[in-house]
Design a protein around this motif. Structure first.
Motif, PDB file in Angstrom:
ATOM      1  N   ALA A  71       0.825  -1.210   0.000  1.00 15.32           N
ATOM      2  CA  ALA A  71       0.000   0.000   0.000  1.00 15.32           C
ATOM      3  C   ALA A  71       0.861   1.263   0.000  1.00 15.32           C
ATOM      4  O   ALA A  71       1.982   1.272   0.513  1.00 15.32           O
ATOM      5  N   THR A  72       0.303   2.305  -0.574  1.00 14.38           N
ATOM      6  CA  THR A  72       0.972   3.599  -0.569  1.00 14.38           C
ATOM      7  C   THR A  72       1.042   4.118   0.854  1.00 14.38           C
ATOM      8  O   THR A  72       0.029   4.144   1.565  1.00 14.38           O
ATOM      9  N   PRO A  73       2.216   4.559   1.302  1.00 13.78           N
ATOM     10  CA  PRO A  73       2.322   5.113   2.650  1.00 13.78           C
ATOM     11  C   PRO A  73       1.489   6.387   2.800  1.00 13.78           C
ATOM     12  O   PRO A  73       1.172   7.056   1.811  1.00 13.78           O
ATOM     13  N   ALA A  74       1.170   6.703   4.030  1.00 17.42           N
ATOM     14  CA  ALA A  74       0.482   7.961   4.307  1.00 17.42           C
ATOM     15  C   ALA A  74       1.485   9.110   4.176  1.00 17.42           C
ATOM     16  O   ALA A  74       2.684   8.919   4.370  1.00 17.42           O
ATOM     17  N   SER A 116      -0.513  25.095   6.090  1.00 12.87           N
ATOM     18  CA  SER A 116      -1.654  24.173   6.067  1.00 12.87           C
ATOM     19  C   SER A 116      -1.169  22.729   6.046  1.00 12.87           C
ATOM     20  O   SER A 116      -0.197  22.409   5.360  1.00 12.87           O
ATOM     21  N   LYS A 117      -1.865  21.862   6.754  1.00 15.60           N
ATOM     22  CA  LYS A 117      -1.552  20.436   6.734  1.00 15.60           C
ATOM     23  C   LYS A 117      -1.973  19.858   5.385  1.00 15.60           C
ATOM     24  O   LYS A 117      -3.013  20.209   4.843  1.00 15.60           O
ATOM     25  N   ARG A 118      -1.152  18.951   4.858  1.00 13.59           N
ATOM     26  CA  ARG A 118      -1.439  18.302   3.587  1.00 13.59           C
ATOM     27  C   ARG A 118      -1.263  16.793   3.738  1.00 13.59           C
ATOM     28  O   ARG A 118      -0.358  16.331   4.426  1.00 13.59           O
ATOM     29  N   THR A 119      -2.154  16.067   3.058  1.00 12.26           N
ATOM     30  CA  THR A 119      -2.033  14.611   2.986  1.00 12.26           C
ATOM     31  C   THR A 119      -2.094  14.222   1.515  1.00 12.26           C
ATOM     32  O   THR A 119      -2.441  15.042   0.653  1.00 12.26           O
ATOM     33  N   LEU A 120      -1.806  12.983   1.226  1.00 14.03           N
ATOM     34  CA  LEU A 120      -1.847  12.520  -0.158  1.00 14.03           C
ATOM     35  C   LEU A 120      -3.259  12.620  -0.736  1.00 14.03           C
ATOM     36  O   LEU A 120      -3.429  12.869  -1.932  1.00 14.03           O
ATOM     37  N   GLN A 121      -4.277  12.492   0.115  1.00 13.16           N
ATOM     38  CA  GLN A 121      -5.663  12.583  -0.351  1.00 13.16           C
ATOM     39  C   GLN A 121      -5.963  13.947  -0.971  1.00 13.16           C
ATOM     40  O   GLN A 121      -6.839  14.067  -1.826  1.00 13.16           O
ATOM     41  N   GLY A 125      -6.691  12.214  -8.005  1.00 13.31           N
ATOM     42  CA  GLY A 125      -7.389  12.602  -9.222  1.00 13.31           C
ATOM     43  C   GLY A 125      -6.478  12.918 -10.389  1.00 13.31           C
ATOM     44  O   GLY A 125      -6.933  12.955 -11.531  1.00 13.31           O
ATOM     45  N   LYS A 126      -5.213  13.159 -10.121  1.00  9.47           N
ATOM     46  CA  LYS A 126      -4.251  13.429 -11.188  1.00  9.47           C
ATOM     47  C   LYS A 126      -2.931  12.771 -10.838  1.00  9.47           C
ATOM     48  O   LYS A 126      -2.614  12.585  -9.668  1.00  9.47           O
ATOM     49  N   PRO A 127      -2.146  12.424 -11.855  1.00 12.51           N
ATOM     50  CA  PRO A 127      -0.846  11.799 -11.587  1.00 12.51           C
ATOM     51  C   PRO A 127       0.087  12.768 -10.861  1.00 12.51           C
ATOM     52  O   PRO A 127      -0.032  13.990 -10.999  1.00 12.51           O
ATOM     53  N   LEU A 128       1.021  12.182 -10.127  1.00  7.28           N
ATOM     54  CA  LEU A 128       1.839  12.972  -9.217  1.00  7.28           C
ATOM     55  C   LEU A 128       3.230  12.359  -9.097  1.00  7.28           C
ATOM     56  O   LEU A 128       3.374  11.133  -9.066  1.00  7.28           O
TER      57      LEU A 128
END
Length: 157
Positions: free
Chosen positions: A21-24, A33-38, A42-45
């Motif tokens: 699984a992809t790590p958090a 601002s806090k950022r997460t992978l979520q 919707g788009k490649p990264l």
């Protein structure tokens, strides 16, 4: 003796992600601002761990700008997660080495380990669903044919 996943991932080419699984991701934007992978689904990264004192990281930044230009119509984004530095140092670096992606901060220096990264730079190619597809430890030539083919594979789903 069999190479470890990390040793295999440092061979100059993007390698398939075999760690499940992809790590958090938990990082902070330059604005606080806090950022997460979520936040980026919707788009490649491309997720890249870097630091201003890392020579190979400095060399990769223009390549990431080239990739974002090349695949802008496909929505490719690059997140550059800085490993432990102060925002002022990062801003000073970005004046000398422009970067068109988003810079995130990992002041806690916990995210690299969570992602099985053991050296700077380390990059992960993530599909629109948030799954890591490929990774590489160390500098890579992003204009090279193999890298381009793998990025296109992820973009096309």
């Amino acid at each position: 003796m069999q190479p470890t996943d990390a040793q295999e991932a440092s061979g100059g080419k993007l390698r398939p992600w075999k760690k499940g699984a992809t790590p958090a991701l938990l990082a902070t934007s330059m604005e606080g601002s806090k950022r997460t992978l979520q936040d980026y689904l919707g788009k490649p990264l491309i997720l890249n761990f870097w630091a201003s004192y890392c020579g190979p990281c400095r060399l990769e930044m223009p390549a990431f700008n080239m990739l974002m230009d090349l695949y802008s119509d496909k929505g490719l984004r690059v997140l550059a997660v800085n490993h432990g530095e102060m925002p002022a140092r990062i801003l000073q670096f970005l004046k000398a080495v422009p970067f068109n992606g988003e810079v995130l901060l990992d002041r806690s220096q916990t995210q690299m380990k969570a992602w099985s990264a053991y050296a700077l730079p380390t990059s992960f190619v993530i599909d629109a669903k948030g799954q890591v597809r490929f990774w590489h430890v160390g500098e890579i030539d992003w204009s090279e044919r193999d890298a381009q083919a793998k990025i296109q594979q992820v973009i096309e789903g």
